[in-house]
Design a protein around this motif. Structure first.
Motif, PDB file in Angstrom:
ATOM      1  N   PHE A  88      60.291  28.238  34.672  1.00  0.00           N
ATOM      2  CA  PHE A  88      58.893  28.520  34.376  1.00  0.00           C
ATOM      3  C   PHE A  88      57.936  27.433  34.865  1.00  0.00           C
ATOM      4  CE2 PHE A  88      61.528  30.376  30.881  1.00  0.00           C
ATOM      5  CZ  PHE A  88      61.474  31.672  31.345  1.00  0.00           C
ATOM      6  N   VAL A  89      58.453  26.442  35.587  1.00  0.00           N
ATOM      7  CA  VAL A  89      57.606  25.382  36.125  1.00  0.00           C
ATOM      8  C   VAL A  89      56.798  25.860  37.333  1.00  0.00           C
ATOM      9  CG1 VAL A  89      57.693  23.195  37.407  1.00  0.00           C
ATOM     10  CG2 VAL A  89      58.956  23.426  35.281  1.00  0.00           C
ATOM     11  N   SER A  90      57.412  26.662  38.186  1.00  0.00           N
ATOM     12  CA  SER A  90      56.827  26.943  39.503  1.00  0.00           C
ATOM     13  C   SER A  90      55.524  27.723  39.463  1.00  0.00           C
ATOM     14  CB  SER A  90      57.846  27.686  40.371  1.00  0.00           C
ATOM     15  OG  SER A  90      58.902  26.828  40.731  1.00  0.00           O
ATOM     16  N   ALA A  91      55.393  28.699  38.565  1.00  0.00           N
ATOM     17  CA  ALA A  91      54.181  29.532  38.572  1.00  0.00           C
ATOM     18  C   ALA A  91      52.915  28.721  38.290  1.00  0.00           C
ATOM     19  CB  ALA A  91      54.323  30.690  37.589  1.00  0.00           C
ATOM     20  N   PRO A  92      52.870  27.916  37.213  1.00  0.00           N
ATOM     21  CA  PRO A  92      51.651  27.123  37.007  1.00  0.00           C
ATOM     22  C   PRO A  92      51.426  26.064  38.086  1.00  0.00           C
ATOM     23  CG  PRO A  92      53.295  26.637  35.312  1.00  0.00           C
ATOM     24  CD  PRO A  92      53.783  27.828  36.058  1.00  0.00           C
ATOM     25  N   LEU A  93      52.483  25.515  38.670  1.00  0.00           N
ATOM     26  CA  LEU A  93      52.295  24.576  39.777  1.00  0.00           C
ATOM     27  C   LEU A  93      51.672  25.287  40.970  1.00  0.00           C
ATOM     28  CD1 LEU A  93      55.556  22.387  39.838  1.00  0.00           C
ATOM     29  CD2 LEU A  93      53.389  21.939  38.678  1.00  0.00           C
ATOM     30  N   HIS A  94      52.154  26.478  41.265  1.00  0.00           N
ATOM     31  CA  HIS A  94      51.614  27.269  42.376  1.00  0.00           C
ATOM     32  C   HIS A  94      50.122  27.537  42.164  1.00  0.00           C
ATOM     33  CE1 HIS A  94      51.282  30.551  45.308  1.00  0.00           C
ATOM     34  NE2 HIS A  94      50.735  31.280  44.336  1.00  0.00           N
ATOM     35  N   GLU A  95      49.762  27.946  40.970  1.00  0.00           N
ATOM     36  CA  GLU A  95      48.375  28.312  40.692  1.00  0.00           C
ATOM     37  C   GLU A  95      47.447  27.100  40.718  1.00  0.00           C
ATOM     38  OE1 GLU A  95      48.617  30.451  37.024  1.00  0.00           O
ATOM     39  OE2 GLU A  95      50.038  31.900  37.873  1.00  0.00           O
ATOM     40  N   ALA A  96      47.967  25.927  40.318  1.00  0.00           N
ATOM     41  CA  ALA A  96      47.143  24.713  40.294  1.00  0.00           C
ATOM     42  C   ALA A  96      47.188  23.955  41.616  1.00  0.00           C
ATOM     43  CB  ALA A  96      47.608  23.798  39.162  1.00  0.00           C
ATOM     44  N   GLY A  97      48.013  24.407  42.571  1.00  0.00           N
ATOM     45  CA  GLY A  97      48.141  23.688  43.826  1.00  0.00           C
ATOM     46  C   GLY A  97      48.822  22.345  43.676  1.00  0.00           C
ATOM     47  N   LEU A  98      49.745  22.251  42.721  1.00  0.00           N
ATOM     48  CA  LEU A  98      50.449  20.998  42.443  1.00  0.00           C
ATOM     49  C   LEU A  98      51.809  20.979  43.124  1.00  0.00           C
ATOM     50  CD1 LEU A  98      49.682  20.655  38.626  1.00  0.00           C
ATOM     51  CD2 LEU A  98      49.151  18.905  40.344  1.00  0.00           C
ATOM     52  N   ALA A  99      52.151  19.843  43.708  1.00  0.00           N
ATOM     53  CA  ALA A  99      53.478  19.632  44.292  1.00  0.00           C
ATOM     54  C   ALA A  99      54.263  18.705  43.370  1.00  0.00           C
ATOM     55  CB  ALA A  99      53.367  19.023  45.681  1.00  0.00           C
ATOM     56  N   ARG A 100      55.545  19.041  43.159  1.00  0.00           N
ATOM     57  CA  ARG A 100      56.387  18.258  42.246  1.00  0.00           C
ATOM     58  C   ARG A 100      56.977  17.046  42.965  1.00  0.00           C
ATOM     59  NH1 ARG A 100      61.865  19.263  39.925  1.00  0.00           N
ATOM     60  NH2 ARG A 100      61.970  21.170  41.176  1.00  0.00           N
ATOM     61  N   VAL A 101      56.967  15.912  42.267  1.00  0.00           N
ATOM     62  CA  VAL A 101      57.469  14.653  42.815  1.00  0.00           C
ATOM     63  C   VAL A 101      58.656  14.184  41.990  1.00  0.00           C
ATOM     64  CG1 VAL A 101      56.902  12.261  43.373  1.00  0.00           C
ATOM     65  CG2 VAL A 101      55.148  14.028  43.570  1.00  0.00           C
ATOM     66  N   GLY A 102      59.748  13.887  42.661  1.00  0.00           N
ATOM     67  CA  GLY A 102      60.906  13.283  42.009  1.00  0.00           C
ATOM     68  C   GLY A 102      60.926  11.792  42.282  1.00  0.00           C
ATOM     69  N   TRP A 103      62.099  11.261  42.610  1.00  0.00           N
ATOM     70  CA  TRP A 103      62.218   9.832  42.921  1.00  0.00           C
ATOM     71  C   TRP A 103      63.537   9.586  43.634  1.00  0.00           C
ATOM     72  CZ3 TRP A 103      62.091  11.593  37.757  1.00  0.00           C
ATOM     73  CH2 TRP A 103      63.326  11.654  37.118  1.00  0.00           C
ATOM     74  N   SER A 104      63.649   8.404  44.248  1.00  0.00           N
ATOM     75  CA  SER A 104      64.911   8.004  44.874  1.00  0.00           C
ATOM     76  C   SER A 104      65.384   6.639  44.406  1.00  0.00           C
ATOM     77  CB  SER A 104      64.765   8.013  46.402  1.00  0.00           C
ATOM     78  OG  SER A 104      63.721   7.147  46.815  1.00  0.00           O
ATOM     79  N   ALA A 105      64.560   5.929  43.640  1.00  0.00           N
ATOM     80  CA  ALA A 105      64.956   4.625  43.097  1.00  0.00           C
ATOM     81  C   ALA A 105      64.415   4.503  41.678  1.00  0.00           C
ATOM     82  CB  ALA A 105      64.431   3.485  43.968  1.00  0.00           C
ATOM     83  N   ARG A 106      65.308   4.182  40.752  1.00  0.00           N
ATOM     84  CA  ARG A 106      64.888   4.019  39.354  1.00  0.00           C
ATOM     85  C   ARG A 106      65.781   2.995  38.671  1.00  0.00           C
ATOM     86  NH1 ARG A 106      66.499   9.230  35.700  1.00  0.00           N
ATOM     87  NH2 ARG A 106      65.224   8.020  34.247  1.00  0.00           N
ATOM     88  N   GLY A 107      65.245   2.379  37.605  1.00  0.00           N
ATOM     89  CA  GLY A 107      66.020   1.392  36.861  1.00  0.00           C
ATOM     90  C   GLY A 107      66.155   1.707  35.397  1.00  0.00           C
ATOM     91  N   PHE A 108      65.684   2.881  34.973  1.00  0.00           N
ATOM     92  CA  PHE A 108      65.696   3.293  33.566  1.00  0.00           C
ATOM     93  C   PHE A 108      64.908   2.306  32.705  1.00  0.00           C
ATOM     94  CE2 PHE A 108      69.343   5.266  35.564  1.00  0.00           C
ATOM     95  CZ  PHE A 108      69.304   6.558  35.081  1.00  0.00           C
ATOM     96  N   ASP A 109      63.760   1.889  33.233  1.00  0.00           N
ATOM     97  CA  ASP A 109      62.940   0.886  32.548  1.00  0.00           C
ATOM     98  C   ASP A 109      62.237   1.424  31.318  1.00  0.00           C
ATOM     99  OD1 ASP A 109      61.467   2.500  34.377  1.00  0.00           O
ATOM    100  OD2 ASP A 109      59.775   1.119  34.216  1.00  0.00           O
ATOM    101  N   ALA A 110      62.235   2.736  31.114  1.00  0.00           N
ATOM    102  CA  ALA A 110      61.648   3.273  29.884  1.00  0.00           C
ATOM    103  C   ALA A 110      62.525   3.002  28.681  1.00  0.00           C
ATOM    104  CB  ALA A 110      61.420   4.784  30.026  1.00  0.00           C
ATOM    105  N   LEU A 111      63.808   2.765  28.927  1.00  0.00           N
ATOM    106  CA  LEU A 111      64.767   2.571  27.835  1.00  0.00           C
ATOM    107  C   LEU A 111      65.374   1.181  27.825  1.00  0.00           C
ATOM    108  CD1 LEU A 111      66.658   5.977  28.213  1.00  0.00           C
ATOM    109  CD2 LEU A 111      64.870   5.428  26.550  1.00  0.00           C
ATOM    110  N   ASP A 112      65.621   0.618  28.986  1.00  0.00           N
ATOM    111  CA  ASP A 112      66.335  -0.648  29.113  1.00  0.00           C
ATOM    112  C   ASP A 112      65.347  -1.794  29.243  1.00  0.00           C
ATOM    113  OD1 ASP A 112      68.078  -2.708  29.634  1.00  0.00           O
ATOM    114  OD2 ASP A 112      69.174  -1.666  31.226  1.00  0.00           O
ATOM    115  N   GLY A 113      65.422  -2.755  28.333  1.00  0.00           N
ATOM    116  CA  GLY A 113      64.525  -3.903  28.376  1.00  0.00           C
ATOM    117  C   GLY A 113      65.072  -5.091  29.137  1.00  0.00           C
ATOM    118  N   ASP A 114      66.259  -4.977  29.728  1.00  0.00           N
ATOM    119  CA  ASP A 114      66.857  -6.064  30.491  1.00  0.00           C
ATOM    120  C   ASP A 114      66.276  -6.063  31.904  1.00  0.00           C
ATOM    121  OD1 ASP A 114      68.749  -7.438  32.304  1.00  0.00           O
ATOM    122  OD2 ASP A 114      69.994  -7.633  30.520  1.00  0.00           O
TER     123      ASP A 114
END
Length: 256
Positions: free
Chosen positions: A178-204
């Motif tokens: 159900f993500v695609s229909a509202p993105l289509h209507e709003a002209g929004l493109a979805r962005v993922g990632w290729s590098a992450r460190g889980f900094d939202a959870l890990d404080g090290d």
């Protein structure tokens, strides 16, 4: 940088494919019985779930996971703001001549519109990261609630800045049918990632930066966060910017 901006063109394409797959499962069950039918049914459901939970999978619509460049450039993306960290992060980016896109939560933006305007005034990008950030259940939202999250975030940010965002970051990277229909209507493109460190959870700090550095490459989209409970996001970003400078990477924003 010229980056392909690809909102979903056929937001309901998943439905006939799903129906066809289940008809094939039913036919195989009827023809050969449960020894083949049951594994096929489980496999088809597993593929559907994989498309929901795996962040960079385009089963339910296009997702950009890296930039099309061979230059030593990266796109810094910072999720979950605005927060108490935003002002400090903006100062750090300025000190390094760096740019980033802040994927903001609509309700948090409405509560701190001055910070949102400051992000734009300093030359950074704004992206839609939902209205309320329902991280525990975003993956399971139905069509009405999904639309409310995407359209509500879009409206909140457009009201503050005067410009509607062009990029969307799914909460926890999940995307159901159900993500695609509202993105289509709003002209929004979805962005993922290729590098992450889980900094939202890990404080090290060292552990987080080590994970990011292992995946750094030309065109990497780096996933960062602000406002985490451990309180170390600005320090992590400060050290990451130093390491990017040392390794000769520059930060870029997609056009426009």
């Amino acid at each position: 940088m010229d980056v392909p901006h690809r909102p979903p063109r056929h937001p309901h394409a998943w439905l006939p494919l799903l129906l066809l797959s289940q008809l094939l499962v039913a036919w195989a069950w009827w023809r050969w019985g449960w020894p083949l039918g049951l594994p096929l049914m489980l496999a088809s459901h597993g593929i559907c779930l994989w498309g929901v939970l795996a962040p960079n999978v385009a089963l339910y619509g296009p997702v950009l996971s890296r930039l099309p460049t061979a230059d030593r450039s990266v796109w810094l993306t910072i999720d979950d703001g605005p927060s108490d960290d935003t002002a400090a992060i903006l100062d750090l980016l300025d000190a390094h001549g760096a740019k980033a896109t802040f994927f903001l939560v609509g309700e948090r933006a409405a509560a701190r519109p001055g910070l949102v305007r400051e992000i734009v005034a300093r030359g950074h990008g704004i992206g839609n990261h939902s209205l309320t950030h329902p991280q525990a259940r975003f993956w399971a939202l139905g069509p009405r609630r999904m639309r409310a999250e995407i359209e509500g975030g879009q409206q909140a940010l457009a009201t503050i800045t005067g410009t509607a965002p062009r990029w969307f970051r799914a909460v926890v990277g999940h995307a159901n049918p159900f993500v695609s229909a509202p993105l289509h209507e709003a002209g929004l493109a979805r962005v993922g990632w290729s590098a992450r460190g889980f900094d939202a959870l890990d404080g090290d700090v060292e552990r987080v930066l080590g994970k990011i550095e292992r995946d750094l490459a030309p065109g990497a989209i780096v996933l960062l966060h602000e406002g985490a409970a451990h309180g170390r996001n600005p320090g992590m970003i400060a050290q990451l910017l130093q390491r990017l400078d040392a390794r000769g990477y520059r930060t870029v924003l997609p056009d426009p």
